[in-house]
Design an enzyme around this catalytic site. Structure first.
Site, PDB file in Angstrom:
ATOM      1  N   GLY A 115      80.107  17.460  -9.577  1.00  0.00           N
ATOM      2  CA  GLY A 115      79.691  18.835  -9.822  1.00  0.00           C
ATOM      3  C   GLY A 115      78.692  18.883 -10.964  1.00  0.00           C
ATOM      4  O   GLY A 115      78.149  17.843 -11.374  1.00  0.00           O
ATOM      5  N   ILE A 139      84.107  22.692  -4.729  1.00  0.00           N
ATOM      6  CA  ILE A 139      84.565  23.811  -3.901  1.00  0.00           C
ATOM      7  C   ILE A 139      83.926  25.115  -4.391  1.00  0.00           C
ATOM      8  O   ILE A 139      83.884  26.088  -3.654  1.00  0.00           O
ATOM      9  CB  ILE A 139      86.104  23.950  -3.897  1.00  0.00           C
ATOM     10  CG1 ILE A 139      86.649  24.253  -5.306  1.00  0.00           C
ATOM     11  CG2 ILE A 139      86.762  22.719  -3.307  1.00  0.00           C
ATOM     12  CD1 ILE A 139      88.087  24.777  -5.298  1.00  0.00           C
ATOM     13  N   ASP A 140      83.425  25.134  -5.637  1.00  0.00           N
ATOM     14  CA  ASP A 140      82.907  26.384  -6.215  1.00  0.00           C
ATOM     15  C   ASP A 140      81.542  26.781  -5.644  1.00  0.00           C
ATOM     16  O   ASP A 140      81.133  27.933  -5.771  1.00  0.00           O
ATOM     17  CB  ASP A 140      82.755  26.246  -7.739  1.00  0.00           C
ATOM     18  CG  ASP A 140      84.040  25.833  -8.427  1.00  0.00           C
ATOM     19  OD1 ASP A 140      85.115  26.045  -7.839  1.00  0.00           O
ATOM     20  OD2 ASP A 140      83.964  25.289  -9.545  1.00  0.00           O
ATOM     21  N   MET A 182      89.965  30.167  -6.983  1.00  0.00           N
ATOM     22  CA  MET A 182      89.161  29.354  -7.906  1.00  0.00           C
ATOM     23  C   MET A 182      87.675  29.721  -7.797  1.00  0.00           C
ATOM     24  O   MET A 182      87.293  30.597  -7.026  1.00  0.00           O
ATOM     25  CB  MET A 182      89.364  27.876  -7.602  1.00  0.00           C
ATOM     26  CG  MET A 182      90.666  27.325  -8.134  1.00  0.00           C
ATOM     27  SD  MET A 182      90.745  25.542  -7.873  1.00  0.00           S
ATOM     28  CE  MET A 182      92.090  25.112  -8.963  1.00  0.00           C
ATOM     29  N   ARG A 184      85.507  29.105 -10.910  1.00  0.00           N
ATOM     30  CA  ARG A 184      84.944  29.175 -12.264  1.00  0.00           C
ATOM     31  C   ARG A 184      84.099  30.439 -12.420  1.00  0.00           C
ATOM     32  O   ARG A 184      84.569  31.504 -12.128  1.00  0.00           O
ATOM     33  CB  ARG A 184      84.120  27.931 -12.579  1.00  0.00           C
ATOM     34  CG  ARG A 184      84.971  26.720 -12.792  1.00  0.00           C
ATOM     35  CD  ARG A 184      84.454  25.836 -13.930  1.00  0.00           C
ATOM     36  NE  ARG A 184      85.474  24.896 -14.308  1.00  0.00           N
ATOM     37  CZ  ARG A 184      85.491  23.608 -13.966  1.00  0.00           C
ATOM     38  NH1 ARG A 184      84.503  23.106 -13.258  1.00  0.00           N
ATOM     39  NH2 ARG A 184      86.465  22.835 -14.349  1.00  0.00           N
ATOM     40  N   LEU A 284      95.652  24.184  -4.119  1.00  0.00           N
ATOM     41  CA  LEU A 284      95.744  24.100  -2.649  1.00  0.00           C
ATOM     42  C   LEU A 284      94.351  24.204  -2.031  1.00  0.00           C
ATOM     43  O   LEU A 284      94.091  23.687  -0.952  1.00  0.00           O
ATOM     44  CB  LEU A 284      96.632  25.217  -2.097  1.00  0.00           C
ATOM     45  CG  LEU A 284      98.119  25.124  -2.436  1.00  0.00           C
ATOM     46  CD1 LEU A 284      98.868  26.333  -1.911  1.00  0.00           C
ATOM     47  CD2 LEU A 284      98.705  23.852  -1.831  1.00  0.00           C
TER      48      LEU A 284
HETATM   49  O1  F6P Z   1      85.335  23.160 -10.254  1.00  0.00           O
HETATM   50  C1  F6P Z   1      86.373  23.065  -9.354  1.00  0.00           C
HETATM   51  C2  F6P Z   1      87.619  23.720  -9.882  1.00  0.00           C
HETATM   52  O2  F6P Z   1      88.632  23.603  -8.894  1.00  0.00           O
HETATM   53  C3  F6P Z   1      87.446  25.157 -10.339  1.00  0.00           C
HETATM   54  O3  F6P Z   1      87.384  26.061  -9.273  1.00  0.00           O
HETATM   55  C4  F6P Z   1      88.640  25.319 -11.243  1.00  0.00           C
HETATM   56  O4  F6P Z   1      88.424  26.301 -12.220  1.00  0.00           O
HETATM   57  C5  F6P Z   1      88.755  23.970 -11.877  1.00  0.00           C
HETATM   58  O5  F6P Z   1      88.075  23.048 -11.031  1.00  0.00           O
HETATM   59  C6  F6P Z   1      90.158  23.493 -12.092  1.00  0.00           C
HETATM   60  O6  F6P Z   1      90.103  22.279 -12.760  1.00  0.00           O
HETATM   61  P1  F6P Z   1      91.372  21.355 -13.003  1.00  0.00           P
HETATM   62  O7  F6P Z   1      91.637  20.587 -11.750  1.00  0.00           O
HETATM   63  O8  F6P Z   1      90.961  20.509 -14.130  1.00  0.00           O
HETATM   64  O9  F6P Z   1      92.526  22.262 -13.329  1.00  0.00           O
END
Ligand code: F6P
Length: 360
Positions: A115, A139-140, A182, A184, A284
């Site tokens: 990413g 996924i974002d 999710m 971000r 998930l």
């Molecule tokens: O960037 C992908 C992501 O799944 C975001 O959507 C989410 O905020 C973050 O990563 C979660 O990160 P981690 O797996 O470190 O909790």
């Protein structure tokens, strides 16, 4: 090109293994290359057992598998690596060791699947001499210069199924069901899954919302006899007065962790006299087998990245534009993160079909 390295950085996303598989197959069958997997993101260059040879045998059967066979590390920033020295935790810059590791392995190219954070590091390593090629994963869907990243479609499908399941309980129990998703600081998952899942309210970071406006939508539906509502709330959504909600603050290694806005919205709705429940879909959205779209996109990205490496197109990232695979400078891809545009057709369409963004 004789020797190719591959690493997967940051959080996992469905399709990573499909990229690895396509890259390995293309590198071996088209370019007669030797391929090496770097384990746990950039960390593999620093670990004694961090490099593994990748042949056709090693990638057999991994196309539909989620996660990454190479392991990932989302605190693996070589420019800020935490170590314990003399009993004290300190942060050091090991980027030169990564570049040396690439040289020691005699890699002609290193494919970096990641990413924005991982790709930004790749660009910085290129400035130190590393022959990097980027592949956009998340996924974002928030990486610039590409229409879509692999992993996004799978997350959308999981989120849409979650909405379908929540709908039945919402309707049976006359409740407002909140689903926190999710993404971000980008609202693509909540926006698109919200539309597909028939949400009544979609809250995304790009459109700050007013609690009262969210309630107005729920009340309006209730007055028309629709005693339930479905709310898609992006983890980065912000209210005009309260801002974003975090479950953990950040430091020089971790970015602040978003989470909790769904609960805040749900509690507000309850205080206004409407029963509400909150579901946080969480990881998930990232787990399990990739969709057909993601498998195909990941395969196209993997093969294209190897072709790009063979042409010497370093410091660039493969991208999808107008449905075709192309490549763009890594700097361009990471300079301006992609966000939902307020005049995006999806936003206009959502408003047309009566979805509230909580901003009116
Ligand atoms: O960037 C992908 C992501 O799944 C975001 O959507 C989410 O905020 C973050 O990563 C979660 O990160 P981690 O797996 O470190 O909790």
């Amino acid at each position: 090109m004789k020797r190719l390295g591959i690493l997967t950085g940051g959080g996992d996303a469905p399709g990573l293994n499909a990229v690895i598989r396509a890259a390995v197959k293309t590198a071996i069958s088209v370019y007669d290359c030797e391929v090496f997997g770097i384990k746990n993101g950039y960390d593999g260059f620093l670990e004694s057992d961090g490099i593994v040879p990748l042949g056709v045998e090693e990638v057999r059967g991994i196309l539909p598998r989620g996660g990454t066979i190479l392991g990932a590390a989302n605190r693996g920033n070589p420019y800020a690596r935490k170590i314990i020295r003399d009993g004290v935790e300190i942060t050091i810059d090991v980027s030169s060791e990564i570049v040396k590791g690439i040289e020691k392995l005699k890699l002609d190219a290193l494919l970096v699947l990641g990413g924005d954070g991982t790709l930004r590091i790749a660009h910085e390593l290129w400035q130190k001499g590393a022959p990097v090629i980027g592949v956009p994963k998340t996924i974002d869907n928030d990486i610039g210069g590409t229409e879509v990243t692999f992993g996004f479609d799978t997350a959308l499908n999981i989120a849409t199924e979650a909405f379908d399941r929540l709908h039945t309980t919402a309707e049976s129990h006359h409740r407002a069901m909140v689903l926190e998703l999710m993404g971000r600081d980008a609202g693509f998952i909540a926006l698109q899954a919200g539309i597909s899942g028939g949400a009544d309210v979609i809250l995304i970071p790009e459109i700050p919302f007013k609690f009262e406006s969210v309630m107005a939508k729920i009340r309006e539906r209730s007055e028309k006899g629709r005693k339930f509502s479905i709310l898609a709330v992006s983890e980065g959504a912000k209210s005009l007065d309260g801002g974003q909600v975090f479950s953990r603050s950040g430091d020089e290694i971790y970015v602040p962790r978003l989470g909790g806005i769904g609960q805040v919205v749900g509690e507000y709705i309850e205080k206004q006299g409407f029963e509400s429940r909150v579901t946080v879909l969480g990881h998930l959205q990232r787990g399990g087998t990739p969709t057909s779209f993601d498998r195909s996109l990941a395969t196209r990205y993997g093969a294209a990245a190897v072709r790009l490496a063979a042409r010497g197109g370093f410091d660039r990232m493969v991208a999808l534009q107008g449905g075709k695979i192309t490549d763009i400078p890594l700097e361009e891809a990471t300079a301006i993160p992609k966000r939902v545009k307020l005049d995006d057709d999806a936003v206009i369409t959502a408003r047309n079909v009566g979805i509230s963004f909580g901003d009116e």
